[in-house]
Scaffold this motif. Sequence first.
Motif, short mmCIF file in Angstrom:
data_model
loop_
_atom_site.label_atom_id
_atom_site.label_comp_id
_atom_site.label_asym_id
_atom_site.label_seq_id
_atom_site.Cartn_x
_atom_site.Cartn_y
_atom_site.Cartn_z
N THR A 1 -14.62 9.33 -0.83
CA THR A 1 -13.99 9.72 -2.09
C THR A 1 -13.97 11.23 -2.26
O THR A 1 -14.98 11.90 -2.02
CB THR A 1 -14.74 9.08 -3.28
N VAL A 2 -12.82 11.75 -2.67
CA VAL A 2 -12.67 13.16 -2.99
C VAL A 2 -12.78 13.27 -4.51
O VAL A 2 -12.17 12.49 -5.25
CB VAL A 2 -11.31 13.71 -2.52
N ALA A 3 -13.55 14.24 -4.99
CA ALA A 3 -13.69 14.43 -6.44
C ALA A 3 -12.36 14.86 -7.04
O ALA A 3 -11.61 15.62 -6.43
CB ALA A 3 -14.75 15.49 -6.72
N TRP A 4 -12.08 14.35 -8.23
CA TRP A 4 -10.83 14.71 -8.89
C TRP A 4 -10.89 16.14 -9.38
O TRP A 4 -9.95 16.84 -9.46
CB TRP A 4 -10.55 13.79 -10.07
N THR B 1 0.85 -1.19 0.00
CA THR B 1 0.00 0.00 0.00
C THR B 1 0.88 1.23 0.00
O THR B 1 1.79 1.35 0.82
CB THR B 1 -0.91 0.02 1.25
N LEU B 2 0.59 2.13 -0.90
CA LEU B 2 1.28 3.42 -0.95
C LEU B 2 0.24 4.49 -0.69
O LEU B 2 -0.68 4.68 -1.48
CB LEU B 2 1.94 3.64 -2.31
N ALA B 3 0.35 5.15 0.45
CA ALA B 3 -0.57 6.24 0.81
C ALA B 3 0.22 7.53 0.82
O ALA B 3 1.20 7.66 1.54
CB ALA B 3 -1.19 5.97 2.17
N ILE B 4 -0.22 8.49 0.03
CA ILE B 4 0.47 9.76 -0.12
C ILE B 4 -0.44 10.88 0.35
O ILE B 4 -1.63 10.91 0.02
CB ILE B 4 0.87 9.97 -1.59
N THR B 5 0.12 11.79 1.11
CA THR B 5 -0.66 12.93 1.59
C THR B 5 -0.86 13.92 0.46
O THR B 5 0.08 14.52 -0.04
CB THR B 5 0.04 13.62 2.78
N SER B 6 -2.09 14.06 0.07
CA SER B 6 -2.49 15.08 -0.89
C SER B 6 -3.28 16.11 -0.10
O SER B 6 -2.92 16.42 1.03
CB SER B 6 -3.32 14.47 -2.02
N SER B 7 -4.34 16.60 -0.67
CA SER B 7 -5.19 17.58 -0.01
C SER B 7 -6.47 17.71 -0.80
O SER B 7 -6.47 17.52 -2.02
CB SER B 7 -4.47 18.94 0.03
N GLY B 8 -7.54 18.06 -0.12
CA GLY B 8 -8.77 18.40 -0.82
C GLY B 8 -8.55 19.61 -1.73
O GLY B 8 -9.24 19.79 -2.73
N GLN B 9 -7.55 20.41 -1.39
CA GLN B 9 -7.21 21.58 -2.21
C GLN B 9 -6.69 21.17 -3.59
O GLN B 9 -6.66 21.97 -4.51
CB GLN B 9 -6.16 22.44 -1.51
N GLY B 10 -6.27 19.90 -3.74
CA GLY B 10 -5.80 19.41 -5.03
C GLY B 10 -6.92 19.00 -5.96
O GLY B 10 -6.68 18.66 -7.11
N SER B 11 -8.14 19.04 -5.49
CA SER B 11 -9.29 18.68 -6.31
C SER B 11 -9.65 19.83 -7.25
O SER B 11 -9.98 20.92 -6.80
CB SER B 11 -10.50 18.36 -5.42
#
Length: 136
Positions: free
Chosen positions: A133-136, A36-46
């Motif tokens: 799920t966060v929208a792309w 498993t690879l979990a990377i910290t993104s952000s809702g701001q990246g949507s």
Amino acid sequence: MSWRPSAAPPAPPCTNCGTPPAGGWRSSTCTAPNGTLAITSSGQGSVADNEGGGFEIYRASKAALNQLMRSYAARHHDDGRTLLLMAPGWVKTELGGSHARFTIGESIPHLVTTVDAQHGRTGLRYLDRHGRTVAW
């Protein structure tokens, strides 16, 4: 084989980014098959959820990270890895500031639970700390 930072290919340069978008891409080369690879993104990246603007450089760096991971997932769709882009929420850190909604202690346990719950589900998902799920 043990992981060594020098084993990862060099990241492409990024200037004027709040976070280096290639960091997650570099990490992807060091994840065990079926891992498993979990990377910290952000809702701001949507891109889909950007209705108010602001924080453009930070948003762009996270959207770039998301795009890199989508490309990685497309190239490696059959390798059995669980790939997660995680949006932890607005967290009180040096970057998030004192007005952020959550402390690290409030966000991290939810992230860990979500990552653990996704293990074994192959492919890429963009999720918040609660597994939504966060929208792309």
